[in-house]
Design an enzyme around this catalytic site. Structure first.
Site, PDB file in Angstrom:
ATOM      1  N   GLY A  49       0.984  -1.138  -0.062  1.00 27.75           N
ATOM      2  CA  GLY A  49       0.074   0.141   0.261  1.00 27.75           C
ATOM      3  C   GLY A  49       0.865   1.349   0.044  1.00 27.75           C
ATOM      4  N   CYS A  64       5.302  -6.048   1.708  1.00 33.77           N
ATOM      5  CA  CYS A  64       5.657  -4.459   1.781  1.00 33.77           C
ATOM      6  C   CYS A  64       5.008  -3.845   2.726  1.00 33.77           C
ATOM      7  CB  CYS A  64       5.311  -4.216   0.348  1.00 33.77           C
ATOM      8  SG  CYS A  64       6.228  -2.476   0.066  1.00 33.77           S
ATOM      9  N   TYR A  65       3.931  -2.875   2.547  1.00 40.53           N
ATOM     10  CA  TYR A  65       3.282  -2.275   3.578  1.00 40.53           C
ATOM     11  C   TYR A  65       2.696  -3.222   4.204  1.00 40.53           C
ATOM     12  CZ  TYR A  65      -0.104   0.606   5.755  1.00 40.53           C
ATOM     13  OH  TYR A  65      -0.912   1.311   6.806  1.00 40.53           O
ATOM     14  N   HIS A 124       8.425  -7.688  -3.100  1.00 40.08           N
ATOM     15  CA  HIS A 124       7.250  -8.206  -3.771  1.00 40.08           C
ATOM     16  C   HIS A 124       7.602  -9.523  -4.383  1.00 40.08           C
ATOM     17  CE1 HIS A 124       4.734  -4.558  -3.056  1.00 40.08           C
ATOM     18  NE2 HIS A 124       5.912  -3.742  -3.191  1.00 40.08           N
ATOM     19  N   GLU A 133       5.219 -11.297  -5.804  1.00 40.92           N
ATOM     20  CA  GLU A 133       4.159 -11.527  -6.543  1.00 40.92           C
ATOM     21  C   GLU A 133       4.577 -11.063  -7.956  1.00 40.92           C
ATOM     22  OE1 GLU A 133       4.129  -9.294  -4.504  1.00 40.92           O
ATOM     23  OE2 GLU A 133       2.973  -7.409  -4.856  1.00 40.92           O
ATOM     24  N   ASP A 142     -15.978 -11.733 -22.431  1.00 38.40           N
ATOM     25  CA  ASP A 142     -16.908 -11.921 -21.187  1.00 38.40           C
ATOM     26  C   ASP A 142     -18.283 -12.499 -21.444  1.00 38.40           C
ATOM     27  OD1 ASP A 142     -14.539 -11.293 -19.989  1.00 38.40           O
ATOM     28  OD2 ASP A 142     -15.117  -9.241 -19.676  1.00 38.40           O
ATOM     29  N   LYS A 202      -9.846 -12.371 -15.900  1.00 40.39           N
ATOM     30  CA  LYS A 202      -9.837 -12.505 -17.287  1.00 40.39           C
ATOM     31  C   LYS A 202      -9.114 -13.703 -17.736  1.00 40.39           C
ATOM     32  CE  LYS A 202     -11.032 -10.073 -21.000  1.00 40.39           C
ATOM     33  NZ  LYS A 202     -12.325  -9.414 -20.839  1.00 40.39           N
TER      34      LYS A 202
END
Ligand code: XMP
Length: 510
Positions: free
Chosen positions: A54, A81-82, A168, A170, A226, A366
């Site tokens: 964040g 992180c945050y 991070h 990710e 979609d 997605k």
């Protein structure tokens, strides 16, 4: 079903974290820190919790926080992180500004022997992006990794199953980030890995078969991924009772409307109504130059046409929409809930009487929607269809729209797309198309002077369409596309390639 909670503190990678978890076959849901209570978390029986990054400092007034009791639930927590700083703060540690020692970018990471780092080498590369860091770790914690500038790059309290990473895991720049997440999920949270879109498809079909038995459901099919996947899924559940209305506004790409009709009516046997509304759209758009006016008109006429069709059908119980997970995630940045309704049908539910809305894809990202599409047998051309704006070619014809201009642009666009497909690039641009500019130019064709339109070709590479790079397409490919376009389309005299990135340009011209 086992679930991971991604507790969102407003960072930019939060959806990516959830996607990484789902890649490991564990269902992850994102909840904003200020929209879920400790009790709800307890009731939901998550097998693990990830605190996201964040933009704030933990000591700032009003900075996102959480009830410290969350640390005592006995559910493993990974702070990133945050999230790492907040975890330390809640556990009694000290967070301070790293000052000039703040780190941004790829950094060497030194890890120690710990289950979180199973199958991770002692030295690897991680991605850092922080100003603050944990200056004093909380009681009961130990440091399990460091970088040259950050002594506390990873911390752990194994007794309480609390873990923090300053970097991070990710993002793909962290070499072993996926492995670390896997270690947390399987090694520490004890996940079994039961999340698979395949199972989801069957479950949803069964569920809708029961819930919607005897009900009539209406869906606006656009040909986009979609709405196409939502249509197939519901068709398998309720068959004829799903009525798909496909409004052809005459601003689609070459051959697209026929492909949609063939696929859904002929191959899948859907109860499909194709409305050929091109003349109506074109006449309403006649003479309109302002892009926002074009968008507004296209949106309004779309709703009008759709409503008229719906009325002809008699009583409809539900409206189905292809809303996907990123459309409904509430942001943890503290702004009010951002809920986008499907672009093309925005405004419909309020104006028409339905008992409810059915959104079969509301839990999926997605890439998962595409996977479901493949499972359901949707042709690759539709599963991997590049994004196409609701107003279609209407915003790719600069200036006034006419039927003739639509035809010219459709031809040029089809040639460009065909050449890109034929080139079999190592990686296709994420979006690529032709634009009919409002500029006419002089050329020479044969021995005669010609005067015709200038077409712009645009191709962009991007992760999220918020920013985009113009794609460095091979010159030979551009040369072939240009020569075919000017040779095969007499009305076009000149072809230019757009070399603007976003920002400052946007993807579309209008
Ligand atoms: P821009 O031009 O804003 O485009 O950089 C970003 C992405 O959004 C798509 N786009 C639209 N999609 N209705 C839509 O459904 C619209 O009015 C619209 N305008 C832009 C664009 O194609 C790109 O993928």
């Amino acid at each position: 079903m086992e679930k991971i909670l991604v507790l969102d503190f407003g960072g930019q990678y939060n959806q990516l974290i959830a996607r990484r978890v789902r890649e490991q076959k564990i269902y992850a849901e994102i909840r904003a820190w200020n929209r879920i209570s400790l009790e709800e978390i307890q009731e939901a029986k998550y097998i693990g919790i990830i605190f996201t990054g964040g933009p704030n400092s933990v000591y700032e007034e009003g900075a996102p926080a959480f009830d410290p009791e969350i640390l005592n639930l006995g559910v493993p927590i990974l702070g990133i992180c945050y999230g790492d700083q907040l975890l330390s703060h809640l556990a009694g540690g000290l967070v301070s500004s790293a000052g000039d020692a703040g780190e941004y970018g790829s950094t060497a990471l030194y890890t120690s022997d710990h289950p979180l780092f199973a199958n991770v080498p002692e030295q690897s590369v991680c991605f850092m992006s922080h100003r603050d860091q944990v200056a004093r770790i909380p009681e009961g914690f130990q440091v399990i990794a460091h970088t040259d500038h950050c002594k506390t790059a990873a911390i752990a309290d194994d007794r309480r199953w609390l873990y923090g990473l300053q970097f991070h895991p990710e993002v793909s720049h962290t070499e072993y980030g996926r492995q670390m997440l896997k270690n947390f999920l399987y090694g520490i949270c004890g996940a079994a890995g039961d999340w698979q879109p395949e199972n989801y498809v069957q479950e949803m079909i069964e569920q809708y078969r029961k819930e919607l038995a005897g009900k009539k459901v209406l869906l606006a099919l656009s040909g986009g991924v979609d709405s196409s996947v939502a249509a197939l899924l519901l068709h398998q559940a309720i068959g004829e009772n799903l009525v798909a209305v496909f409004v052809d506004h005459g601003l689609l790409r070459k051959g697209e409307a026929d492909l949609v009709e063939r696929t859904f009516r002929d191959s899948f046997g859907l109860n499909l109504i194709r409305v050929n509304a091109a003349p109506r759209f074109h006449s309403r758009l006649a003479g309109i130059v302002d892009p926002e006016k074009k968008r507004k008109i296209i949106g309004e006429v779309f709703i009008r046409v759709f409503e008229e069709e719906a009325r002809k059908l008699g009583k409809i119980d539900y409206l189905a929409q292809g809303t996907i997970y990123p459309d409904i995630i509430e942001s943890g940045r503290g702004d009010s809930a951002v809920i986008k309704s499907h672009h093309n049908v925005g405004g419909l539910p309020e104006r028409m009487a339905f008992s409810g809305i059915v959104e079969p894809l509301r839990d999926l990202f997605k890439d998962e929607v595409r996977k479901v599409g493949e499972i359901l047998g949707l042709p690759k051309a539709l599963v991997y269809r590049q994004p196409f704006p609701g107003p279609g070619l209407g915003v790719r014809i600069i200036g006034k729209i006419t039927g003739n201009k639509v035809r010219i642009l459709q031809e040029a666009d089809a040639i460009f797309r065909e050449e890109i497909d034929k080139a079999q690039l190592p990686e296709n641009p994420n979006q690529y198309f032709a634009v009919l500019t409002n500029t006419k130019a002089v050329g020479v064709k044969g021995d005669a002077r010609s005067y015709g339109y200038t077409v712009a070709l645009r191709a962009v590479s991007t992760d999220d369409f918020m920013t985009a790079e113009w794609t460095r397409l091979p010159y030979e490919l551009l040369a072939r596309a240009s020569s075919r376009i000017t040779n095969e389309i007499p009305e076009i005299a000149r072809v230019v390639y757009d070399i603007s990135s976003k920002p400052p340009a946007t993807v579309e011209f209008e």
